[in-house]
Design a protein around this motif. Structure first.
Motif, PDB file in Angstrom:
ATOM      1  N   ARG A  99      32.798 -17.669  40.553  1.00  0.00           N
ATOM      2  CA  ARG A  99      33.896 -16.762  40.178  1.00  0.00           C
ATOM      3  C   ARG A  99      33.600 -15.985  38.897  1.00  0.00           C
ATOM      4  NH1 ARG A  99      37.580 -18.204  43.924  1.00  0.00           N
ATOM      5  NH2 ARG A  99      37.628 -20.387  44.578  1.00  0.00           N
ATOM      6  N   LEU A 100      32.311 -15.792  38.619  1.00  0.00           N
ATOM      7  CA  LEU A 100      31.903 -15.003  37.450  1.00  0.00           C
ATOM      8  C   LEU A 100      31.132 -13.750  37.868  1.00  0.00           C
ATOM      9  CD1 LEU A 100      30.655 -17.947  35.188  1.00  0.00           C
ATOM     10  CD2 LEU A 100      32.833 -16.718  35.004  1.00  0.00           C
ATOM     11  N   GLY A 101      31.059 -13.503  39.160  1.00  0.00           N
ATOM     12  CA  GLY A 101      30.339 -12.342  39.657  1.00  0.00           C
ATOM     13  C   GLY A 101      28.909 -12.606  40.068  1.00  0.00           C
ATOM     14  N   LEU A 102      28.444 -13.845  39.910  1.00  0.00           N
ATOM     15  CA  LEU A 102      27.056 -14.150  40.286  1.00  0.00           C
ATOM     16  C   LEU A 102      26.862 -14.053  41.794  1.00  0.00           C
ATOM     17  CD1 LEU A 102      26.285 -17.189  37.939  1.00  0.00           C
ATOM     18  CD2 LEU A 102      25.766 -14.770  37.575  1.00  0.00           C
ATOM     19  N   GLY A 103      27.774 -14.656  42.551  1.00  0.00           N
ATOM     20  CA  GLY A 103      27.641 -14.648  44.003  1.00  0.00           C
ATOM     21  C   GLY A 103      27.714 -13.249  44.588  1.00  0.00           C
ATOM     22  N   SER A 104      28.655 -12.427  44.116  1.00  0.00           N
ATOM     23  CA  SER A 104      28.773 -11.071  44.652  1.00  0.00           C
ATOM     24  C   SER A 104      27.551 -10.233  44.298  1.00  0.00           C
ATOM     25  CB  SER A 104      30.061 -10.415  44.135  1.00  0.00           C
ATOM     26  OG  SER A 104      30.059 -10.337  42.725  1.00  0.00           O
ATOM     27  N   GLY A 105      26.998 -10.445  43.109  1.00  0.00           N
ATOM     28  CA  GLY A 105      25.792  -9.716  42.734  1.00  0.00           C
ATOM     29  C   GLY A 105      24.597 -10.103  43.588  1.00  0.00           C
ATOM     30  N   ALA A 139      35.285 -16.924  51.128  1.00  0.00           N
ATOM     31  CA  ALA A 139      36.135 -15.825  50.672  1.00  0.00           C
ATOM     32  C   ALA A 139      35.295 -14.610  50.296  1.00  0.00           C
ATOM     33  CB  ALA A 139      36.985 -16.281  49.488  1.00  0.00           C
ATOM     34  N   LEU A 140      34.153 -14.841  49.655  1.00  0.00           N
ATOM     35  CA  LEU A 140      33.270 -13.747  49.264  1.00  0.00           C
ATOM     36  C   LEU A 140      32.763 -12.995  50.493  1.00  0.00           C
ATOM     37  CD1 LEU A 140      31.541 -12.247  47.132  1.00  0.00           C
ATOM     38  CD2 LEU A 140      29.812 -14.044  47.438  1.00  0.00           C
ATOM     39  N   LEU A 141      32.320 -13.735  51.510  1.00  0.00           N
ATOM     40  CA  LEU A 141      31.784 -13.091  52.706  1.00  0.00           C
ATOM     41  C   LEU A 141      32.865 -12.351  53.483  1.00  0.00           C
ATOM     42  CD1 LEU A 141      29.308 -15.835  53.951  1.00  0.00           C
ATOM     43  CD2 LEU A 141      28.754 -13.684  52.821  1.00  0.00           C
ATOM     44  N   ARG A 142      34.015 -12.955  53.611  1.00  0.00           N
ATOM     45  CA  ARG A 142      35.101 -12.287  54.326  1.00  0.00           C
ATOM     46  C   ARG A 142      35.515 -10.998  53.617  1.00  0.00           C
ATOM     47  NH1 ARG A 142      38.831 -17.532  56.046  1.00  0.00           N
ATOM     48  NH2 ARG A 142      37.694 -18.017  57.976  1.00  0.00           N
ATOM     49  N   ALA A 143      35.562 -11.041  52.291  1.00  0.00           N
ATOM     50  CA  ALA A 143      35.910  -9.836  51.534  1.00  0.00           C
ATOM     51  C   ALA A 143      34.844  -8.755  51.700  1.00  0.00           C
ATOM     52  CB  ALA A 143      36.078 -10.174  50.061  1.00  0.00           C
ATOM     53  N   GLY A 144      33.616  -9.175  51.974  1.00  0.00           N
ATOM     54  CA  GLY A 144      32.521  -8.234  52.153  1.00  0.00           C
ATOM     55  C   GLY A 144      32.358  -7.737  53.571  1.00  0.00           C
ATOM     56  N   GLY A 145      33.288  -8.097  54.460  1.00  0.00           N
ATOM     57  CA  GLY A 145      33.240  -7.596  55.825  1.00  0.00           C
ATOM     58  C   GLY A 145      32.437  -8.431  56.795  1.00  0.00           C
TER      59      GLY A 145
END
Length: 314
Positions: free
Chosen positions: A101-107, A137-143
Motif C-alpha cells: 500500500r505504498l505504491g510498490l506493487g502498482s509500480g 485488489a490491485l489487479l482488479r483495479a488494473g482491469g
C-alpha cells in the motif's frame, strides 16, 4: 540510477517512492529472494512452500539481456522488499506484506506490463494467492479478470499407501537416467491442451528433472511396450517434511485406465518410506483433474487464481 530505474521513472516519475531503490536481479540474489518469498508465504499461509531451486528456475536470468526482465526493490537499509519478473505473457509481482500500500506493487505491475509490450506480448497473466487481498485488489483495479483457479492439494501419509496393480499391458518403474527426453515429450504433449505454448527442453528441464530437489525414486513412469505413456515427476524439498509432485501426465490414448492413480500411489508410497508426513501437488481448473485427486483422498489446502488482461499497445 540503473537502466531499469530509468525505464520505470520515465513511465512513473514518482517511482520508486522515497526510501526505496531498484535494480535488476542476478543469480546472487536467489537467497535474498527466497527469504522474501518465505516471509510472504509465512504471513499468508503460516509456512513457506517455495524452494530456492524453484525460484532460481523461474527467474529469467539467462539469455542476452536478463536485466530487461527482472526488477528488485530494496529499502534504505538494503533489504529486499519486492520483486518482479516477466516471461512472455507471464509475470510475477510480489511485495513484502510490511511494505504494501505504498505504491510498490502498482509500480512493479506497470513495469511488467511495459516490459511485456516491449517483448511483443498482447496480454499478461499473473498468479495470485486467494489470501493476498491487496494483490487481488490491485489487479482488479488494473482491469485484470479471472482466468483459471489453481488448488494446492495435500495427501496425508500416516500409513503406507496401497498401490494398485497397473492396467493390463502397462509396466511401471522409477524414473532413471535416460528418461529425460521421453518425459519431456510426454508432459509437454499432455499440457498442450492448457498451456499457451510448448516449452523447449532447455526451458522445461530446469523446472523438473534438472532441479537439485528432483527425486527419481518418487518419480514413477509407465510404459506400454517401450513407449512412455505416463509419468509422475516429484521433488523432495529440504526442510519441508513433505513430498511434492511437480508433474502428472498420461498420454491421451491411455487415459481413464487408472495409470495416473497407480503412478501417484507409487509416489505417495515412496515419500512415506522416506518419512514424509504428506505429499502435495498443484492443479488448475483448466485440466479437470481436481476430482481425480479428490478420489485418491487428496484435499485442498489453499487456492490461487490466474488473472489476465489484454495489453493495449500505444
Amino acid at each position: 540510477m540503473t537502466s531499469v530505474d530509468a525505464r520505470l521513472c520515465a513511465l512513473r516519475p514518482e517511482w520508486p517512492p522515497a526510501g526505496y531503490r531498484c535494480r535488476s536481479a542476478t543469480t546472487a540474489d536467489v537467497d535474498a529472494l527466497h527469504h522474501l518469498v518465505a516471509a510472504y508465504e509465512r504471513a499468508l499461509h503460516g509456512r513457506p512452500t517455495t524452494g530456492a531451486d524453484q525460484l532460481a528456475a523461474e527467474l529469467p536470468l539467462s539469455g542476452p539481456r536478463p536485466e530487461s526482465d527482472t526488477l528488485l526493490v530494496h529499502d534504505d537499509g538494503g533489504r529486499l522488499v519486492g520483486y518482479c519478473w516477466v516471461k512472455g505473457r507471464r509475470a510475477r509481482v510480489l511485495v513484502d506484506p510490511g511494505h504494501q500500500r505504498l505504491g510498490l506493487g502498482s509500480g512493479l505491475l506497470d513495469w511488467a506490463e511495459t516490459r511485456a509490450r516491449q517483448a511483443g506480448s498482447d496480454r499478461l497473466a499473473l498468479t495470485v494467492s486467494d489470501a493476498d487481498h491487496a494483490a487481488i485488489a490491485l489487479l482488479r483495479a488494473g482491469g485484470y479478470s479471472r482466468l483459471v483457479t489453481e488448488w494446492l492439494l495435500e495427501m496425508a501419509l500416516p500409513h503406507e499407501p496401497e498401490v494398485p496393480d497397473p492396467p493390463a499391458g502397462i509396466s511401471v518403474r522409477p524414473f532413471r537416467h535416460g528418461d529425460e527426453q521421453a518425459a519431456y515429450q510426454l508432459t509437454e504433449n499432455a499440457f498442450d491442451e492448457w498451456q499457451p505454448r510448448r516449452k523447449t527442453y532447455a526451458e522445461w528441464a530446469p523446472l523438473s528433472v534438472e532441479r537439485a530437489t528432483f527425486l527419481p525414486a518418487a518419480s514413477p513412469v509407465a510404459f506400454a511396450g517401450d513407449q512412455m505413456v505416463g509419468a509422475v515427476l516429484s521433488l523432495d524439498v529440504p526442510g519441508h517434511g513433505e513430498g511434492y509432485v511437480e508433474r502428472v501426465a498420461v498420454r491421451r490414448d491411455q487415459r481413464d485406465r487408472g495409470i495416473a492413480r497407480t503412478l501417484l500411489r507409487e509416489a505417495f508410497r515412496a515419500f512415506h518410506r522416506r518419512g514424509r508426513a504428506a505429499c502435495t501437488l498443484w492443479t488448475h481448473s483448466g485440466t479437470g483433474a481436481l476430482s481425480l485427486y479428490e478420489r485418491l483422498g487428496m484435499t485442498v489446502r489453499r487456492s490461487s487464481t490466474v488473472y489476465c488482461r489484454a495489453l493495449v499497445t500505444d
